[in-house]
Design an enzyme around this catalytic site. Sequence first.
Site, PDB file in Angstrom:
ATOM      1  N   ARG A   1       0.817  -1.213   0.000  1.00 19.50           N
ATOM      2  CA  ARG A   1       0.000   0.000   0.000  1.00 19.50           C
ATOM      3  C   ARG A   1       0.861   1.279   0.000  1.00 19.50           C
ATOM      4  NH1 ARG A   1      -5.402   1.226   2.088  1.00 19.50           N
ATOM      5  NH2 ARG A   1      -5.724  -0.923   2.646  1.00 19.50           N
TER       6      ARG A   1
ATOM      7  N   ASP B   1       4.358 -23.657   3.921  1.00 27.04           N
ATOM      8  CA  ASP B   1       4.583 -23.906   5.343  1.00 27.04           C
ATOM      9  C   ASP B   1       6.092 -23.872   5.468  1.00 27.04           C
ATOM     10  OD1 ASP B   1       5.267 -25.158   7.805  1.00 27.04           O
ATOM     11  OD2 ASP B   1       3.190 -25.810   7.932  1.00 27.04           O
ATOM     12  N   HIS B   2       6.633 -22.816   6.067  1.00 30.95           N
ATOM     13  CA  HIS B   2       8.083 -22.635   5.939  1.00 30.95           C
ATOM     14  C   HIS B   2       8.882 -23.750   6.617  1.00 30.95           C
ATOM     15  CE1 HIS B   2       7.898 -20.643   9.917  1.00 30.95           C
ATOM     16  NE2 HIS B   2       9.175 -20.899  10.007  1.00 30.95           N
TER      17      HIS B   2
ATOM     18  N   HIS C   1       2.742 -26.131  11.140  1.00 27.55           N
ATOM     19  CA  HIS C   1       4.090 -26.696  11.232  1.00 27.55           C
ATOM     20  C   HIS C   1       4.121 -28.067  11.919  1.00 27.55           C
ATOM     21  CE1 HIS C   1       4.846 -22.686  10.081  1.00 27.55           C
ATOM     22  NE2 HIS C   1       4.873 -22.142  11.274  1.00 27.55           N
TER      23      HIS C   1
HETATM   24  C1  BG6 Z   1       5.418 -18.796  12.560  1.00 24.94           C
HETATM   25  C2  BG6 Z   1       4.579 -18.421  13.757  1.00 24.94           C
HETATM   26  O1  BG6 Z   1       4.671 -19.505  11.624  1.00 24.94           O
HETATM   27  O2  BG6 Z   1       6.504 -19.620  12.992  1.00 24.94           O
HETATM   28  C3  BG6 Z   1       5.415 -17.722  14.814  1.00 24.94           C
HETATM   29  O3  BG6 Z   1       3.525 -17.571  13.336  1.00 24.94           O
HETATM   30  C4  BG6 Z   1       6.625 -18.569  15.171  1.00 24.94           C
HETATM   31  O4  BG6 Z   1       4.648 -17.440  15.970  1.00 24.94           O
HETATM   32  C5  BG6 Z   1       7.375 -18.991  13.910  1.00 24.94           C
HETATM   33  O5  BG6 Z   1       7.460 -17.792  16.016  1.00 24.94           O
HETATM   34  C6  BG6 Z   1       8.482 -19.979  14.249  1.00 24.94           C
HETATM   35  O6  BG6 Z   1       9.268 -20.219  13.116  1.00 24.94           O
HETATM   36  P1  BG6 Z   1      10.768 -20.678  13.268  1.00 24.94           P
HETATM   37  O7  BG6 Z   1      11.223 -20.927  11.872  1.00 24.94           O
HETATM   38  O8  BG6 Z   1      11.514 -19.589  13.956  1.00 24.94           O
HETATM   39  O9  BG6 Z   1      10.730 -21.918  14.107  1.00 24.94           O
END
Ligand code: BG6
Length: 476
Positions: free
Chosen positions: A46, A170-171, A233
């Site tokens: 934005r 989903d990282h 996750h």
């Molecule tokens: C995110 C959550 O998806 O994952 C956060 O929204 C969390 O709350 C984070 O802190 C944790 O990711 P990582 O890669 O640091 O374990």
Amino acid sequence: MSFTSDRLLLFGATGDLAQRMLLPSLCALNVEELLPPNLQILGTARAPMSDGEFRNFARSAIEKYLPAHRRGQMADFLNRLSYQPIDATTIEGYDKLAEQIGERESLSIFLSTGPSLFPPTIKGLQSAGLTDGDVRIGLEKPLGVDLESSREINDAVGAAFPEERIYRIDHYLGKETVQNLLALRFANILFEPIWNARYIEHIQITVAETVGVDERMDFYDQTGALRDMVQNHMLQLLSLVAMEPPTSFDAGAVHDEKVKVLRALRPIGRGESATGQYGAGTVAGDPVSGFLKELDKDSDTETFVALKAHVDNWRWAGVPFYLRTGKRLPERVTEIVVQFRCIPHSIFTGANTVPNRLVIGIQPEENITLSLMAKVPGLDRDGISLRRVPLEIAIPDPFTGQVQRIAYERLLLDLIEGNRTLFVRRDEVEAQWEWIDAIRASWQQAGQAPEPYDAGTWGPEGAARLVARDGVSWND
Ligand code: BG6
């Protein structure tokens, strides 16, 4: 479908995720010459900004979040960037965006905005012809707040993009050790024959964080640990641990097996969950405030959750999967513990045998430790003495020289190159939500409120009780 993109359109380009993860990841990929040579990245959000201002913004983000040795010649990367402001909620502006993108045969789009912006953004993109052809779309979590809202989002996206062009992030799936879990299970003969209820007594999955909720107070208060961490996750980790061997590392084959596990999850019963909320305490030597003080109002949101889950199928009958995650715990650690059963009969009278245990460390350390029983050296005149010893593989050791990557590097590259294996299919997300919604409903019905725990401890008493009833303790 296997084209490589040479245009990337990034929504939410000035947001937190873009600063901390996306821009640094793209820069790191560029330094290693992994980005397609002609890739142009158009950022949009934005805020009004010129190309030059966006490049400065990106430079600061990269300097802050990417280690110096991975930044290389930033100018080369910054030259790929341009910027076009947009109010994603109105149709206007998308034509201009399309004009700036020009060539759209090989376009990938990444939505890193709040999910409420997904439907209007998709409409806008559609109106400007930016969903046509082979355009791919990447979606950042959260994908809704429950099954119903996630279906609405999936329907809105699905009306413009077929499933094979949708990349749900989903990282955790971009993390190296998470992928290594598949290598451990399916590239070795050792584990698969004993990866079942006959040999495994239980499995623990822990995602512990030392951080609190920081600036995301409002979001977190509406979300809680169950929806923020378990829905996505932790259930992804569980499905990778529990799934049957897929026939190949192909997206369809992997997704098919994961979804079978998610659908086999038994609804959580009474007494099979514990929730907590952190109060003031000390984390890593620093005093920290409690959740309610940070929030500055009353709230029943859980910042910790522990569950005893069951996968109701032949392989896992009777094997509990204990899951726990929480904020403001004493350590940052993500690990999977596979607890094997006792040997059926000991020939070593008088010597203690401890059942084998496999610990897969995902972060901060990437390692795999298998504990085995070994003989203590000596003449054993009073009988043999045994001791538990670790067999340890620290992942960085055998692979020295390999950089530790941000999970998004892998995922952005896969989006650009069109590889969906490490993304989440619609049926997976919906199976995840279905299970999570039932847990929330049961909490509501039972009037279950989170139990307080001090910041810097391993969560509420209820979490210890949950496993102690089964004669188990968490791997703290
Ligand atoms: C995110 C959550 O998806 O994952 C956060 O929204 C969390 O709350 C984070 O802190 C944790 O990711 P990582 O890669 O640091 O374990």
